[in-house]
Design a protein around this motif. Structure first.
Motif, PDB file in Angstrom:
ATOM      1  N   THR A  89      -1.349  -5.279  -7.461  1.00  0.00           N
ATOM      2  CA  THR A  89      -0.014  -5.148  -6.879  1.00  0.00           C
ATOM      3  C   THR A  89      -0.064  -3.966  -5.918  1.00  0.00           C
ATOM      4  OG1 THR A  89       0.717  -3.651  -8.634  1.00  0.00           O
ATOM      5  CG2 THR A  89       1.139  -5.997  -8.957  1.00  0.00           C
ATOM      6  N   SER A  90       0.880  -3.921  -4.979  1.00  0.00           N
ATOM      7  CA  SER A  90       0.886  -2.782  -4.059  1.00  0.00           C
ATOM      8  C   SER A  90       2.309  -2.383  -3.728  1.00  0.00           C
ATOM      9  CB  SER A  90       0.108  -3.119  -2.787  1.00  0.00           C
ATOM     10  OG  SER A  90       0.862  -3.989  -1.965  1.00  0.00           O
ATOM     11  N   THR A  91       2.473  -1.102  -3.429  1.00  0.00           N
ATOM     12  CA  THR A  91       3.780  -0.572  -3.018  1.00  0.00           C
ATOM     13  C   THR A  91       3.560   0.298  -1.785  1.00  0.00           C
ATOM     14  OG1 THR A  91       3.405   1.168  -4.648  1.00  0.00           O
ATOM     15  CG2 THR A  91       4.956  -0.556  -5.255  1.00  0.00           C
TER      16      THR A  91
ATOM     17  N   GLU B 159      -3.933  -9.918  -4.352  1.00  0.00           N
ATOM     18  CA  GLU B 159      -2.496  -9.858  -4.681  1.00  0.00           C
ATOM     19  C   GLU B 159      -1.963 -11.229  -5.079  1.00  0.00           C
ATOM     20  OE1 GLU B 159       0.391  -7.199  -3.251  1.00  0.00           O
ATOM     21  OE2 GLU B 159      -0.905  -6.382  -1.683  1.00  0.00           O
ATOM     22  N   GLU B 160      -2.408 -12.270  -4.370  1.00  0.00           N
ATOM     23  CA  GLU B 160      -1.943 -13.632  -4.703  1.00  0.00           C
ATOM     24  C   GLU B 160      -2.359 -14.034  -6.124  1.00  0.00           C
ATOM     25  OE1 GLU B 160      -3.383 -16.077  -1.457  1.00  0.00           O
ATOM     26  OE2 GLU B 160      -2.186 -14.827  -0.095  1.00  0.00           O
TER      27      GLU B 160
ATOM     28  N   ASP C  50      -3.379  -4.839 -12.007  1.00  0.00           N
ATOM     29  CA  ASP C  50      -2.502  -5.331 -13.074  1.00  0.00           C
ATOM     30  C   ASP C  50      -3.402  -5.906 -14.171  1.00  0.00           C
ATOM     31  OD1 ASP C  50      -0.805  -6.642 -14.812  1.00  0.00           O
ATOM     32  OD2 ASP C  50       0.548  -7.308 -13.229  1.00  0.00           O
TER      33      ASP C  50
ATOM     34  N   CYS D 288      -2.390   0.539  -3.860  1.00  0.00           N
ATOM     35  CA  CYS D 288      -2.726  -0.643  -4.665  1.00  0.00           C
ATOM     36  C   CYS D 288      -3.009  -0.235  -6.109  1.00  0.00           C
ATOM     37  CB  CYS D 288      -3.967  -1.331  -4.093  1.00  0.00           C
ATOM     38  SG  CYS D 288      -3.712  -1.932  -2.417  1.00  0.00           S
TER      39      CYS D 288
ATOM     40  N   GLY E  22      -2.531 -12.070  -8.553  1.00  0.00           N
ATOM     41  CA  GLY E  22      -1.821 -11.241  -9.512  1.00  0.00           C
ATOM     42  C   GLY E  22      -2.661 -10.102 -10.075  1.00  0.00           C
TER      43      GLY E  22
END
Lengths: 114, 114
Positions: free
Chosen positions: B62-64, B56-57, B75, B72, B59
């Protein structure tokens, strides 16, 4: 997951450091001696040699010694190995989003529109 | 060296581990929950979450979170960042070898041949 090429991991590992990234970028422009490669870095030579060793182990860089001068060269095949892996992930992702778009179109009844 | 994009380093760093490489490969096929992603790995969940945090760091992922489920997604823009960097190095290398071939041809007097 049949395309798990162990070489890919070691190429990404080799490229995961800013010094090694800069060395690869320099060697893409043509071969260079260890002395030339080390010059831009504020780093002791043994530390720099460790970075070169990681690059050689990954196969990204080869070197030959003539007299007292060791010359390093980029091997573009390992660049291709990494680029091919990334391109495959991109294609998989595109295929997924295309399937999703088709599914949504069909669900909304718009699939038969001209 | 104007194209030293700091994001490239963090993407290669994220891909320098076999677990994270496998997670990216899985997510290229479509989104997945953390539970689904973690299932194939013989690893404690906190360790797995650290790998996800690195992804995630960078990029790449991404996760919601909806309710108790975190989903997840890949991107693809960061995949492109890394692929573009590799393609640039490949092009630089090709340009170098082409210049070298032209030079050798000229030196050998073969440059004017039809």
């Amino acid at each position: 997951m049949a395309n798990r090429d162990p070489a890919v991991g070691s190429v990404f590992q080799a490229l995961s450091d800013s010094t090694r990234l800069a060395v690869v970028q320099r060697l893409a422009a043509g071969p260079a001696s260890v002395k030339q490669l080390a010059a831009p870095f504020d780093m002791a030579l043994p530390s720099f040699m460790k970075h070169l060793a990681v690059l050689e182990e990954s196969g990204l860089v080869t070197s030959t010694k003539v007299g007292r001068v060791r010359t390093c060269r980029l091997d573009p095949r390992r660049i291709d190995t990494a680029a091919d892996w990334l391109n495959r992930q991109r294609e998989l992702w595109e295929a997924h989003t295309n399937r999703l778009a088709t599914y949504v179109e069909n669900e909304m009844g718009g699939g038969a529109e001209p």
